[in-house]
Design a protein around this motif. Structure first.
Motif, PDB file in Angstrom:
ATOM      1  N   LEU A  82      11.363  -8.322   2.346  1.00  0.00           N
ATOM      2  CA  LEU A  82       9.953  -7.982   2.213  1.00  0.00           C
ATOM      3  C   LEU A  82       9.225  -8.901   1.232  1.00  0.00           C
ATOM      4  CD1 LEU A  82       7.609  -6.064   2.891  1.00  0.00           C
ATOM      5  CD2 LEU A  82       8.405  -4.576   1.039  1.00  0.00           C
ATOM      6  N   ALA A  83       9.803  -9.158   0.071  1.00  0.00           N
ATOM      7  CA  ALA A  83       9.123  -9.978  -0.936  1.00  0.00           C
ATOM      8  C   ALA A  83       8.841 -11.384  -0.414  1.00  0.00           C
ATOM      9  CB  ALA A  83       9.968 -10.043  -2.216  1.00  0.00           C
ATOM     10  N   CYS A 102       9.684   0.176   5.492  1.00  0.00           N
ATOM     11  CA  CYS A 102      11.094  -0.110   5.222  1.00  0.00           C
ATOM     12  C   CYS A 102      11.551   0.767   4.061  1.00  0.00           C
ATOM     13  CB  CYS A 102      11.305  -1.589   4.900  1.00  0.00           C
ATOM     14  SG  CYS A 102      10.193  -2.248   3.641  1.00  0.00           S
ATOM     15  N   LYS A 103      12.861   0.905   3.927  1.00  0.00           N
ATOM     16  CA  LYS A 103      13.432   1.788   2.917  1.00  0.00           C
ATOM     17  C   LYS A 103      14.426   1.017   2.067  1.00  0.00           C
ATOM     18  CE  LYS A 103      13.140   5.661   6.186  1.00  0.00           C
ATOM     19  NZ  LYS A 103      13.895   6.672   6.961  1.00  0.00           N
ATOM     20  N   PRO A 113       9.256  -0.687  -1.978  1.00  0.00           N
ATOM     21  CA  PRO A 113       8.436  -1.461  -1.046  1.00  0.00           C
ATOM     22  C   PRO A 113       6.984  -1.680  -1.485  1.00  0.00           C
ATOM     23  CG  PRO A 113       9.790   0.091   0.156  1.00  0.00           C
ATOM     24  CD  PRO A 113       9.957   0.410  -1.288  1.00  0.00           C
ATOM     25  N   THR A 114       6.273  -0.610  -1.901  1.00  0.00           N
ATOM     26  CA  THR A 114       4.865  -0.801  -2.258  1.00  0.00           C
ATOM     27  C   THR A 114       4.717  -1.596  -3.559  1.00  0.00           C
ATOM     28  OG1 THR A 114       4.753   1.334  -3.399  1.00  0.00           O
ATOM     29  CG2 THR A 114       4.120   1.289  -1.073  1.00  0.00           C
ATOM     30  N   ALA A 115       5.666  -1.432  -4.470  1.00  0.00           N
ATOM     31  CA  ALA A 115       5.621  -2.211  -5.711  1.00  0.00           C
ATOM     32  C   ALA A 115       5.873  -3.692  -5.430  1.00  0.00           C
ATOM     33  CB  ALA A 115       6.642  -1.678  -6.714  1.00  0.00           C
ATOM     34  N   PRO A 125      -4.820  -2.721  -0.693  1.00  0.00           N
ATOM     35  CA  PRO A 125      -4.461  -1.292  -0.573  1.00  0.00           C
ATOM     36  C   PRO A 125      -3.084  -1.139   0.069  1.00  0.00           C
ATOM     37  CG  PRO A 125      -6.685  -1.701   0.251  1.00  0.00           C
ATOM     38  CD  PRO A 125      -6.060  -3.036   0.048  1.00  0.00           C
ATOM     39  N   ARG A 126      -2.302  -0.158  -0.431  1.00  0.00           N
ATOM     40  CA  ARG A 126      -0.913  -0.028   0.016  1.00  0.00           C
ATOM     41  C   ARG A 126      -0.538   1.429   0.257  1.00  0.00           C
ATOM     42  NH1 ARG A 126      -1.660  -3.154  -4.111  1.00  0.00           N
ATOM     43  NH2 ARG A 126      -1.407  -1.364  -5.500  1.00  0.00           N
ATOM     44  N   ALA A 127       0.420   1.619   1.143  1.00  0.00           N
ATOM     45  CA  ALA A 127       0.986   2.945   1.399  1.00  0.00           C
ATOM     46  C   ALA A 127       2.396   2.740   1.935  1.00  0.00           C
ATOM     47  CB  ALA A 127       0.135   3.718   2.404  1.00  0.00           C
ATOM     48  N   ILE A 128       3.131   3.826   2.075  1.00  0.00           N
ATOM     49  CA  ILE A 128       4.467   3.751   2.675  1.00  0.00           C
ATOM     50  C   ILE A 128       4.633   4.862   3.699  1.00  0.00           C
ATOM     51  CG2 ILE A 128       5.530   5.116   0.824  1.00  0.00           C
ATOM     52  CD1 ILE A 128       8.085   3.325   1.346  1.00  0.00           C
TER      53      ILE A 128
END
Length: 323
Positions: A82-83, A102-103, A113-115, A125-128
């Motif tokens: 992800l990063a 993702c987990k 993930p959001t961090a 803006p972010r969510a999971i």
């Protein structure tokens, strides 16, 4: 197109299929041009979900520039990628609403993930989206409930409506940390449960691991400020119950292989393996006792056999049952 799903693995494809069955158009992005071409022409992800044809409103592409006019973007790439994915594509992702699908915990940074997304795109803006689900179930229209966690309650409400479908019911939360931890840590316990069943240690042992594993999850969550009720919900206990009891879980199957002393297909992503190591490092930094997580890491790194790990757990001092 109103929604884009980045990542054409089983879960990303399943989400795209479910969302495209509604009134909105969905764009599914695949990294591999040949894979994208075959899915677009065959109207199916034959490699991952051969029994789930694509709705007419689902389009497949391999060029990320195609998402420029789309505001809501679901990112369904493996946690450990992800990063890099966010960094490599930060220009096209900037300004969009990003929903991590993702987990796990990043092995390098220890972030969820959001961090991770925040570290690369701090103003986005972010969510999971997380919870108990198998891609096949979602893709063929079986009822599934998930947690949509977003710190911004207004945005969370909007996303809850936009990302719900005929078979996908979303429950809203503002506890992003708790939702992320539940989705990450349950994979570690699923590996332990798989190893137990693979070694023939029985259902009673699995029940004990699920219960005490849940206590470890709560312990970590409490230490980092997550809400206990989040861990007791879909993204915690719900996901734990699913992945610890079914061979549909890659983490559980990986554990089965450990318990049986068999090789596991290296092409299959097992997020719990990296997460176990990241979680153990974080637990040590927080001075938390997480013996099941430590045993899983020892088995993965082959510093303990399954029998030695189980003997270590059983030899722990007797205590009162508390979280």
């Amino acid at each position: 197109m109103s929604i884009a799903v980045l990542g054409a693995g089983a879960f990303g494809t399943a989400l795209a299929i479910s969302l495209a069955k509604g009134e909105q158009g969905v764009l599914l992005w695949a990294r591999d041009p040949e894979h994208a071409k075959s899915m677009q022409s065959e109207r199916m992800n034959t490699a991952r979900l051969p029994k789930a044809p694509f709705p007419e409103s689902l389009r497949v592409a391999c060029d990320l520039d195609t998402i420029k006019g789309i505001q809501t973007v679901l990112i369904a790439v493996p946690m450990q990628q992800l990063a890099r994915f966010a960094q490599d594509n930060r220009q096209v992702l900037a300004g969009k609403i990003l929903v991590a699908c993702c987990k796990g915990i990043d092995l390098t940074t220890g972030l969820g993930p959001t961090a991770v997304l925040k570290s690369v795109l701090p103003d986005t803006p972010r969510a999971i989206l997380t919870g108990p689900s198998f891609a096949h179930d979602i893709a063929i229209g079986l009822p599934t409930a998930l947690t949509l966690a977003c710190e911004d309650a207004t945005l969370g409400t909007q996303l809850q409506h936009d990302l719900s479908s005929a078979n996908l019911r979303l429950y809203r939360s503002v506890d992003v940390v708790g939702a992320e931890l539940g989705g990450a840590l349950k994979n570690v316990i699923a590996i332990a449960c798989g190893a137990t069943i693979g070694a023939g240690l029985g259902e009673s042992a699995r029940a004990a691991l699920i219960t005490r594993g849940f206590a470890e999850m709560q312990r970590m969550a409490q230490a980092v400020g997550a809400k206990p009720e989040t861990l007791a919900g879909l993204s915690g206990f719900g996901d734990l119950a699913l992945t610890c009891a079914s061979e549909g879980s890659r983490n559980f199957r990986f554990g089965l292989s450990l318990g049986r002393g068999e090789a596991f297909d290296p092409s299959i992503t097992v997020e719990g393996a990296a997460t176990a190591k990241a979680c153990l490092a974080r637990a040590k930094a927080l001075n938390l006792d997480m013996p099941i997580t430590a045993a899983v890491v020892a088995m993965i790194e082959q510093t303990l056999t399954l029998k030695e790990a189980m003997d270590t757990l059983l030899a722990r001092p007797l205590k009162e049952e508390t979280c």
